[in-house]
Design an enzyme around this catalytic site. Structure first.
Site, PDB file in Angstrom:
ATOM      1  N   ASP A 131      -4.229 -10.334  -2.065  1.00 49.89           N
ATOM      2  CA  ASP A 131      -5.050  -9.975  -0.867  1.00 49.89           C
ATOM      3  C   ASP A 131      -5.984 -10.883  -0.062  1.00 49.89           C
ATOM      4  O   ASP A 131      -7.767 -10.313  -0.828  1.00 49.89           O
ATOM      5  CB  ASP A 131      -5.187  -8.906   0.046  1.00 49.89           C
ATOM      6  CG  ASP A 131      -5.448  -9.148   1.469  1.00 49.89           C
ATOM      7  OD1 ASP A 131      -4.108  -7.587   1.577  1.00 49.89           O
ATOM      8  OD2 ASP A 131      -6.270  -8.765   1.923  1.00 49.89           O
TER       9      ASP A 131
ATOM     10  N   GLU B 183      -1.958 -12.088   3.095  1.00 50.15           N
ATOM     11  CA  GLU B 183      -1.851 -11.597   1.662  1.00 50.15           C
ATOM     12  C   GLU B 183       0.160 -11.738   1.298  1.00 50.15           C
ATOM     13  O   GLU B 183       0.541 -12.876   1.950  1.00 50.15           O
ATOM     14  CB  GLU B 183      -1.770 -10.081   1.774  1.00 50.15           C
ATOM     15  CG  GLU B 183      -0.153  -9.673   2.747  1.00 50.15           C
ATOM     16  CD  GLU B 183      -0.620  -8.248   3.279  1.00 50.15           C
ATOM     17  OE1 GLU B 183      -0.543  -7.200   2.177  1.00 50.15           O
ATOM     18  OE2 GLU B 183      -0.517  -7.623   3.956  1.00 50.15           O
TER      19      GLU B 183
HETATM   20  P1  TTP Z   1      -6.312  -7.000   6.090  1.00 52.02           P
HETATM   21  O1  TTP Z   1      -5.925  -8.078   4.959  1.00 52.02           O
HETATM   22  O2  TTP Z   1      -5.827  -6.017   6.735  1.00 52.02           O
HETATM   23  O3  TTP Z   1      -8.188  -6.915   6.034  1.00 52.02           O
HETATM   24  P2  TTP Z   1      -8.834  -8.505   5.845  1.00 52.02           P
HETATM   25  O4  TTP Z   1      -8.269  -9.519   5.135  1.00 52.02           O
HETATM   26  O5  TTP Z   1      -9.982  -8.680   6.861  1.00 52.02           O
HETATM   27  O6  TTP Z   1      -9.564  -7.270   4.349  1.00 52.02           O
HETATM   28  P3  TTP Z   1      -9.704  -6.745   3.689  1.00 52.02           P
HETATM   29  O7  TTP Z   1     -10.873  -6.837   2.031  1.00 52.02           O
HETATM   30  O8  TTP Z   1     -10.114  -5.021   3.540  1.00 52.02           O
HETATM   31  O9  TTP Z   1      -8.645  -7.278   2.791  1.00 52.02           O
HETATM   32  O10 TTP Z   1      -6.148  -7.623   7.781  1.00 52.02           O
HETATM   33  C1  TTP Z   1      -6.263  -9.309   7.268  1.00 52.02           C
HETATM   34  C2  TTP Z   1      -6.719  -9.817   8.286  1.00 52.02           C
HETATM   35  O11 TTP Z   1      -5.682  -9.657   9.146  1.00 52.02           O
HETATM   36  C3  TTP Z   1      -7.862  -9.869   9.035  1.00 52.02           C
HETATM   37  O12 TTP Z   1      -8.881 -10.777   8.706  1.00 52.02           O
HETATM   38  C4  TTP Z   1      -7.981  -9.683  10.654  1.00 52.02           C
HETATM   39  C5  TTP Z   1      -6.137  -9.420  10.728  1.00 52.02           C
HETATM   40  N1  TTP Z   1      -6.404  -8.230  11.400  1.00 52.02           N
HETATM   41  C6  TTP Z   1      -6.688  -7.515  13.015  1.00 52.02           C
HETATM   42  O13 TTP Z   1      -6.656  -8.716  13.377  1.00 52.02           O
HETATM   43  N2  TTP Z   1      -6.571  -6.673  13.763  1.00 52.02           N
HETATM   44  C7  TTP Z   1      -6.438  -5.505  12.397  1.00 52.02           C
HETATM   45  O14 TTP Z   1      -5.983  -3.827  12.836  1.00 52.02           O
HETATM   46  C8  TTP Z   1      -6.344  -5.880  10.599  1.00 52.02           C
HETATM   47  C9  TTP Z   1      -5.947  -4.760  10.114  1.00 52.02           C
HETATM   48  C10 TTP Z   1      -6.295  -6.860  10.647  1.00 52.02           C
HETATM   49 MG    MG Z   2      -7.067  -8.755   3.826  1.00 56.92          MG
END
Ligand code: TTP
Ligand code: MG
Length: 361
Positions: free
Chosen positions: A9, A116
């Site tokens: 991820d 991911e």
């Molecule tokens: P995530 O993998 O949930 O979050 P992230 O990669 O930003 O942070 P982490 O280090 O905790 O993994 O989500 C991946 C991408 O998806 C995120 O960068 C932006 C998008 N996203 C949205 O647009 N809205 C949301 O509510 C979420 C959870 C993610």
């Molecule tokens: Mg992420």
């Protein structure tokens, strides 16, 4: 053969891409989401980088709250957050490039969301080898994509996913079968997919908060109290999960790029490097038993102008010869005045096979 599963991820994905591409943002808290409109904005936060998370800003928080937290931080003398709108197309393309690389490193890949993926890596045989592979992947993503990923490895998707979240950002957590229970036991019941705030509350009423607590209930009790969910929790709390890796979203392309040490317009040098890229892409295609229908190339000039050309063939093929002939035909005009009238030097070249058939296995 017991399975070894990896979950990868990307860290603060949308924010990390912006940080990479806009050097002025580096080291600053970044919030990606709706326009905050000076605190009156109505949408939510898509994501925030880890500096902004220190202010309490995270995905799904109302953007107005994020603005407030940033202003509070500013009042305490900390840097104000930078607010940017999400560039979903850019993130998708970035993800596609990362997964196209990843598919060449694993047995099977299941892309699970924009940032991911699960991979079956059983053929590495040992957890030691799995760790080496994960380190190689993390290093490659860092050096070639300028981004960090967190990786979890375990005997199934459930454990791999929980493990990838364990040491974010830039994490690597390996949970071989004999460590699964010790890993899970102290965690909140909420880490089990399917246990949301409501189920958590129901369990808290009977004083169950951790996985260890959940395990103290026998299967009959769980099923009697919670029905089908109960038997699912019974298995998951013991780290059991048979879900296979399913290739549900095709990888859109396999490609490789090369940046020259020094910008050049020396045809010999460019074609040599290009042929190396072709060989590398051909190897990936052969290894994955994939066919392609579209050949694309990319040229970036010294002034960073970036142009792409592609050709779609009549039929799917896996022929290295076709890839070479077609891609060279697309590239050559850039080496002379046909597509490069100002004779600009070239900084980067890339080749990509697109429009792929799914892996045969
Ligand atoms: P995530 O993998 O949930 O979050 P992230 O990669 O930003 O942070 P982490 O280090 O905790 O993994 O989500 C991946 C991408 O998806 C995120 O960068 C932006 C998008 N996203 C949205 O647009 N809205 C949301 O509510 C979420 C959870 C993610
Ligand atoms: Mg992420």
């Amino acid at each position: 053969m017991p399975r070894i599963i990896m979950h990868l991820d990307m860290d603060a994905f949308f924010a990390a891409i912006e940080e990479r591409d806009k050097p002025r943002l580096r080291g600053r808290p970044i919030v990606i989401g709706a326009d905050p409109m000076g605190g009156r904005g109505r949408g939510v936060v898509s994501t925030a980088n880890y500096l902004a998370r220190e202010y309490g800003i995270k995905s799904a928080l109302p953007i107005s709250r994020a603005w407030k937290y940033s202003q509070q931080a500013k009042a305490e003398g900390k840097p104000e957050a930078v607010f940017l709108e999400p560039n979903i197309k850019k993130a998708e393309e970035e993800g596609d490039r990362i997964f196209s690389y990843l598919i060449t490193k694993v047995d099977t890949l299941q892309v699970a969301s924009i940032d991911e993926a699960y991979a079956d890596i059983s053929s590495v045989k040992t957890y030691k080898n799995a760790e080496e592979l994960a380190k190689e992947i993390k290093n490659h993503i860092k050096s070639k994509f300028g981004l960090t990923a967190s990786i979890g490895i375990g005997p199934n998707k459930l454990i791999a996913k929980i493990a990838s979240d364990e040491e974010k950002p830039d994490g690597l957590t390996i949970i071989p079968p004999q460590k699964v229970q010790v890993f899970l036991d102290p965690k909140s019941v909420r880490i089990i997919p399917g246990i949301g705030p409501k189920a958590e509350e129901e369990l808290a009423k009977i004083n169950i908060k951790t996985i260890k607590g959940l395990r103290s209930l026998n299967k009959e009790t769980l099923v009697k109290k919670f029905g089908k969910r109960g038997s699912d929790w019974y298995e998951k709390s013991r780290g059991q999960d048979d879900n296979p890796i399913t290739v549900d979203r095709e990888i859109k392309s396999i490609g490789k790029e090369h940046t020259f040490q020094k910008d050049t317009l020396d045809s010999g040098e460019i074609i040599d490097s290009f042929k190396k890229l072709i060989r590398s892409v051909t190897r990936s295609i052969a290894k994955k038993q994939i066919k392609f229908k579209t050949v694309a190339i990319k040229v970036r000039f010294s002034d960073f102008q970036t142009l792409t050309r592609s050709k779609t063939l009549k039929e799917y093929t896996s022929s290295a010869k076709v890839l070479e002939t077609e891609s060279l035909q697309l590239l050559l005009p850039f080496l002379d005045s046909r597509s490069n009238p100002k004779r600009k030097k070239i900084r980067l070249i890339g080749i990509r096979a697109e429009n792929l058939t799914a892996p045969l296995k």
